[in-house]
Design a protein around this motif. Structure first.
Motif, PDB file in Angstrom:
ATOM      1  N   MET A  65     -40.084  13.194  17.146  1.00  0.00           N
ATOM      2  CA  MET A  65     -40.055  14.857  18.786  1.00  0.00           C
ATOM      3  C   MET A  65     -39.425  15.795  17.896  1.00  0.00           C
ATOM      4  SD  MET A  65     -40.024  13.603  22.773  1.00  0.00           S
ATOM      5  CE  MET A  65     -42.126  13.151  22.697  1.00  0.00           C
ATOM      6  N   ALA A  66     -39.554  17.119  18.014  1.00  0.00           N
ATOM      7  CA  ALA A  66     -38.237  17.804  18.130  1.00  0.00           C
ATOM      8  C   ALA A  66     -37.406  17.378  19.225  1.00  0.00           C
ATOM      9  CB  ALA A  66     -39.408  18.836  17.441  1.00  0.00           C
ATOM     10  N   LEU A  67     -36.187  18.035  18.701  1.00  0.00           N
ATOM     11  CA  LEU A  67     -35.490  18.198  20.254  1.00  0.00           C
ATOM     12  C   LEU A  67     -35.043  19.552  20.098  1.00  0.00           C
ATOM     13  CD1 LEU A  67     -33.809  16.677  22.244  1.00  0.00           C
ATOM     14  CD2 LEU A  67     -31.987  16.609  20.107  1.00  0.00           C
ATOM     15  N   MET A  68     -35.121  20.400  21.403  1.00  0.00           N
ATOM     16  CA  MET A  68     -34.743  21.830  21.986  1.00  0.00           C
ATOM     17  C   MET A  68     -33.503  22.164  22.409  1.00  0.00           C
ATOM     18  SD  MET A  68     -36.351  24.362  20.500  1.00  0.00           S
ATOM     19  CE  MET A  68     -36.148  25.694  21.293  1.00  0.00           C
ATOM     20  N   GLN A  69     -33.688  20.997  23.306  1.00  0.00           N
ATOM     21  CA  GLN A  69     -31.994  21.135  23.739  1.00  0.00           C
ATOM     22  C   GLN A  69     -31.137  19.592  24.703  1.00  0.00           C
ATOM     23  OE1 GLN A  69     -30.587  24.747  26.482  1.00  0.00           O
ATOM     24  NE2 GLN A  69     -30.131  22.822  27.841  1.00  0.00           N
ATOM     25  N   THR A  70     -30.314  18.932  23.871  1.00  0.00           N
ATOM     26  CA  THR A  70     -30.238  17.607  24.594  1.00  0.00           C
ATOM     27  C   THR A  70     -29.603  17.640  26.492  1.00  0.00           C
ATOM     28  OG1 THR A  70     -27.123  18.561  23.763  1.00  0.00           O
ATOM     29  CG2 THR A  70     -28.755  17.576  22.829  1.00  0.00           C
ATOM     30  N   ASP A  71     -30.039  16.998  26.288  1.00  0.00           N
ATOM     31  CA  ASP A  71     -29.413  16.550  28.432  1.00  0.00           C
ATOM     32  C   ASP A  71     -28.957  15.126  27.957  1.00  0.00           C
ATOM     33  OD1 ASP A  71     -29.377  16.492  31.148  1.00  0.00           O
ATOM     34  OD2 ASP A  71     -31.058  15.686  30.877  1.00  0.00           O
ATOM     35  N   LEU A  72     -27.394  15.251  28.267  1.00  0.00           N
ATOM     36  CA  LEU A  72     -26.429  14.152  28.745  1.00  0.00           C
ATOM     37  C   LEU A  72     -25.687  13.627  29.687  1.00  0.00           C
ATOM     38  CD1 LEU A  72     -25.128  14.093  24.442  1.00  0.00           C
ATOM     39  CD2 LEU A  72     -27.388  12.927  24.897  1.00  0.00           C
ATOM     40  N   PRO A  73     -25.806  13.612  30.981  1.00  0.00           N
ATOM     41  CA  PRO A  73     -25.506  13.085  32.185  1.00  0.00           C
ATOM     42  C   PRO A  73     -24.938  12.920  31.730  1.00  0.00           C
ATOM     43  CG  PRO A  73     -27.803  13.289  32.414  1.00  0.00           C
ATOM     44  CD  PRO A  73     -27.800  13.213  30.733  1.00  0.00           C
ATOM     45  N   GLY A  74     -22.861  13.232  32.516  1.00  0.00           N
ATOM     46  CA  GLY A  74     -21.877  12.336  32.573  1.00  0.00           C
ATOM     47  C   GLY A  74     -20.527  13.043  31.379  1.00  0.00           C
ATOM     48  N   LEU A  75     -21.491  13.800  30.437  1.00  0.00           N
ATOM     49  CA  LEU A  75     -20.617  14.108  29.789  1.00  0.00           C
ATOM     50  C   LEU A  75     -20.898  15.680  29.669  1.00  0.00           C
ATOM     51  CD1 LEU A  75     -22.124  12.970  25.943  1.00  0.00           C
ATOM     52  CD2 LEU A  75     -20.068  11.603  27.647  1.00  0.00           C
ATOM     53  N   LYS A  76     -19.246  15.746  29.442  1.00  0.00           N
ATOM     54  CA  LYS A  76     -18.795  17.000  29.420  1.00  0.00           C
ATOM     55  C   LYS A  76     -19.279  18.051  28.343  1.00  0.00           C
ATOM     56  CE  LYS A  76     -14.574  20.422  30.425  1.00  0.00           C
ATOM     57  NZ  LYS A  76     -13.099  20.496  30.603  1.00  0.00           N
ATOM     58  N   LEU A  77     -19.884  19.040  28.440  1.00  0.00           N
ATOM     59  CA  LEU A  77     -20.376  20.165  27.725  1.00  0.00           C
ATOM     60  C   LEU A  77     -19.503  20.907  27.095  1.00  0.00           C
ATOM     61  CD1 LEU A  77     -22.953  20.829  25.866  1.00  0.00           C
ATOM     62  CD2 LEU A  77     -22.884  22.985  27.558  1.00  0.00           C
ATOM     63  N   HIS A  78     -18.774  21.082  25.904  1.00  0.00           N
ATOM     64  CA  HIS A  78     -17.854  21.832  25.147  1.00  0.00           C
ATOM     65  C   HIS A  78     -18.242  23.411  24.687  1.00  0.00           C
ATOM     66  CE1 HIS A  78     -14.390  22.178  23.076  1.00  0.00           C
ATOM     67  NE2 HIS A  78     -14.583  22.957  22.236  1.00  0.00           N
ATOM     68  N   GLY A  79     -19.527  23.129  24.465  1.00  0.00           N
ATOM     69  CA  GLY A  79     -20.491  24.339  23.945  1.00  0.00           C
ATOM     70  C   GLY A  79     -21.449  24.470  23.618  1.00  0.00           C
ATOM     71  N   ARG A  80     -22.538  24.826  23.833  1.00  0.00           N
ATOM     72  CA  ARG A  80     -23.406  25.382  22.829  1.00  0.00           C
ATOM     73  C   ARG A  80     -23.782  26.587  22.163  1.00  0.00           C
ATOM     74  NH1 ARG A  80     -27.635  21.526  25.938  1.00  0.00           N
ATOM     75  NH2 ARG A  80     -26.629  22.051  27.781  1.00  0.00           N
ATOM     76  N   GLY A  81     -24.589  26.254  20.878  1.00  0.00           N
ATOM     77  CA  GLY A  81     -23.933  27.521  19.722  1.00  0.00           C
ATOM     78  C   GLY A  81     -26.078  27.647  19.582  1.00  0.00           C
ATOM     79  N   LYS A  82     -25.989  27.775  18.746  1.00  0.00           N
ATOM     80  CA  LYS A  82     -27.308  28.221  18.127  1.00  0.00           C
ATOM     81  C   LYS A  82     -27.893  27.736  17.864  1.00  0.00           C
ATOM     82  CE  LYS A  82     -26.008  33.682  16.507  1.00  0.00           C
ATOM     83  NZ  LYS A  82     -25.867  34.174  15.437  1.00  0.00           N
ATOM     84  N   VAL A  83     -27.445  26.823  16.840  1.00  0.00           N
ATOM     85  CA  VAL A  83     -27.830  24.969  17.090  1.00  0.00           C
ATOM     86  C   VAL A  83     -27.752  23.880  17.205  1.00  0.00           C
ATOM     87  CG1 VAL A  83     -28.818  23.939  14.823  1.00  0.00           C
ATOM     88  CG2 VAL A  83     -29.000  26.273  14.510  1.00  0.00           C
ATOM     89  N   ARG A  84     -26.206  23.988  17.628  1.00  0.00           N
ATOM     90  CA  ARG A  84     -26.210  22.676  18.294  1.00  0.00           C
ATOM     91  C   ARG A  84     -25.241  22.755  19.789  1.00  0.00           C
ATOM     92  NH1 ARG A  84     -24.552  23.836  12.736  1.00  0.00           N
ATOM     93  NH2 ARG A  84     -25.373  21.610  11.641  1.00  0.00           N
ATOM     94  N   ASP A  85     -25.484  21.926  20.051  1.00  0.00           N
ATOM     95  CA  ASP A  85     -24.589  21.368  21.294  1.00  0.00           C
ATOM     96  C   ASP A  85     -23.907  20.405  21.319  1.00  0.00           C
ATOM     97  OD1 ASP A  85     -27.276  22.676  22.507  1.00  0.00           O
ATOM     98  OD2 ASP A  85     -27.961  20.600  22.721  1.00  0.00           O
ATOM     99  N   ILE A  86     -22.332  20.622  21.542  1.00  0.00           N
ATOM    100  CA  ILE A  86     -21.046  20.199  21.312  1.00  0.00           C
ATOM    101  C   ILE A  86     -20.610  19.634  23.382  1.00  0.00           C
ATOM    102  CG2 ILE A  86     -19.059  20.142  20.392  1.00  0.00           C
ATOM    103  CD1 ILE A  86     -19.645  22.430  19.327  1.00  0.00           C
ATOM    104  N   TYR A  87     -20.213  18.263  22.352  1.00  0.00           N
ATOM    105  CA  TYR A  87     -19.434  17.306  24.449  1.00  0.00           C
ATOM    106  C   TYR A  87     -18.304  16.840  23.739  1.00  0.00           C
ATOM    107  CZ  TYR A  87     -24.483  17.868  25.816  1.00  0.00           C
ATOM    108  OH  TYR A  87     -25.664  17.883  26.126  1.00  0.00           O
ATOM    109  N   GLU A  88     -17.504  16.969  25.154  1.00  0.00           N
ATOM    110  CA  GLU A  88     -16.124  16.414  24.877  1.00  0.00           C
ATOM    111  C   GLU A  88     -16.201  14.889  24.943  1.00  0.00           C
ATOM    112  OE1 GLU A  88     -13.626  18.379  26.810  1.00  0.00           O
ATOM    113  OE2 GLU A  88     -14.019  20.518  26.044  1.00  0.00           O
TER     114      GLU A  88
END
Length: 310
Positions: free
Chosen positions: A1-24
């Motif tokens: 299954m393709a993944l367009m955007q992550t959803d990780l409740p409880g994690l602080k989103l550090h940034g979302r780029g064109k391709v990557r989602d980054i969490y702290e």
């Protein structure tokens, strides 16, 4: 299954780029490569299946390959080795994520070019130079350069990165660091290009990012993927014209046939274009690593079961 955007409740989103989602994650960062694809600096609404997994696994391969030449930021790419709270998100993290060290990031893209193409070709046709580096006259599209060159660029938050000279880079980060990053960039590129050529792929150019951890320069972000490099099939290489490629040029070529002004929102891709692009990424991974990337989680589970049952 393709993944367009992550959803990780409880994690602080550090940034979302064109391709990557980054969490702290405490002292570390969690980088997740999605299947988003940007073209002409616009994120398209159609995901490319397995793209994020290929980018992560190929980067992991190269980080390991060059670990004795230059240290990197990878802590782990295995979900089972991540902190416990992350393991509940295995379905979004498996094969497409990296737990990495936080680094002081240098504000330049370090680009190595072995062939004349892309923005370098445009620069050459206009000035006879690439980023201030004089080149022989009469070079054509996709010609091999006499020797690989280092052409740094700015890191732009939006739009295209801007090519700069070594002198401009030195004014930004200092002469000593500029020389160190140039030597690392060309050293990695020359070794990777030789390795890839033996496996049927020409690495026309590539870009790296570097940072500093505990006072040491390390390689960060990604390394030698179809997202950060131009990969050409060696057997089809014909200088004097644009080349076939293993990267998103296939999508760009399709988009050029549309009546689209290259402004958001981007057009949806036909299923066959997305599927063929995915195949190109997977083929590049197979040729370079000698491994098959399992593309179906059911197959992955079955293979795991077969290994444990003998």
């Amino acid at each position: 299954m393709a993944l367009m955007q992550t959803d990780l409740p409880g994690l602080k989103l550090h940034g979302r780029g064109k391709v990557r989602d980054i969490y702290e994650v405490g002292e570390y960062l969690l980088i997740v490569a999605t299947d988003r694809l940007s073209a002409f600096d616009v994120v398209l609404p159609t995901p490319i299946p397995n793209k994020g997994r290929v980018l992560t696994q190929m980067s992991s391969f190269w980080f390991d390959y060059f670990k004795e030449f230059v240290p990197n930021h990878v802590v782990s790419t295995k979900v089972d080795e991540y902190p416990n709270p992350l393991r509940q998100f295995r379905d979004q993290l498996e094969d497409r994520s990296m737990l990495v060290k936080r680094a002081i990031v240098f504000p330049v893209e370090c680009v190595a070019r072995g062939f004349l193409t892309g923005s370098g070709l445009k620069d050459y046709n206009r000035t006879g130079q690439v980023c201030g580096i004089p080149l022989p006259s009469g070079l054509r599209d996709s010609d091999r350069l006499p020797t690989p060159i280092f052409t740094p660029a700015t890191k732009e938050q939006s739009g295209h990165d801007i090519n700069i000279s070594e002198e401009v880079m030195a004014a930004t980060v200092g002469e000593e660091l500029t020389k160190e990053l140039k030597d690392l960039t060309l050293g990695i590129y020359s070794r990777a290009a030789s390795y890839a050529d033996e496996r049927g792929i020409i690495i026309a150019d590539t870009k790296f990012e570097f940072g500093k951890v505990d006072g040491k320069v390390i390689l960060i972000d990604e390394a030698l993927t179809p997202h950060s490099s131009r990969f050409w099939p060696r057997e089809a290489y014909t200088p004097g014209r644009p080349q076939q490629s293993f990267d998103k040029q296939y999508v760009r070529d399709y988009l050029e046939t549309l009546d689209w002004d290259k402004a958001p929102p981007g057009p949806s891709l036909p299923e066959e274009i997305a599927a063929r692009t995915s195949e190109k990424y997977l083929e590049a991974y197979r040729l370079l690593t000698g491994r098959e990337l399992i593309t179906n989680l059911a197959d992955q589970a079955r293979n795991s079961f077969e290994k444990t049952t003998g």
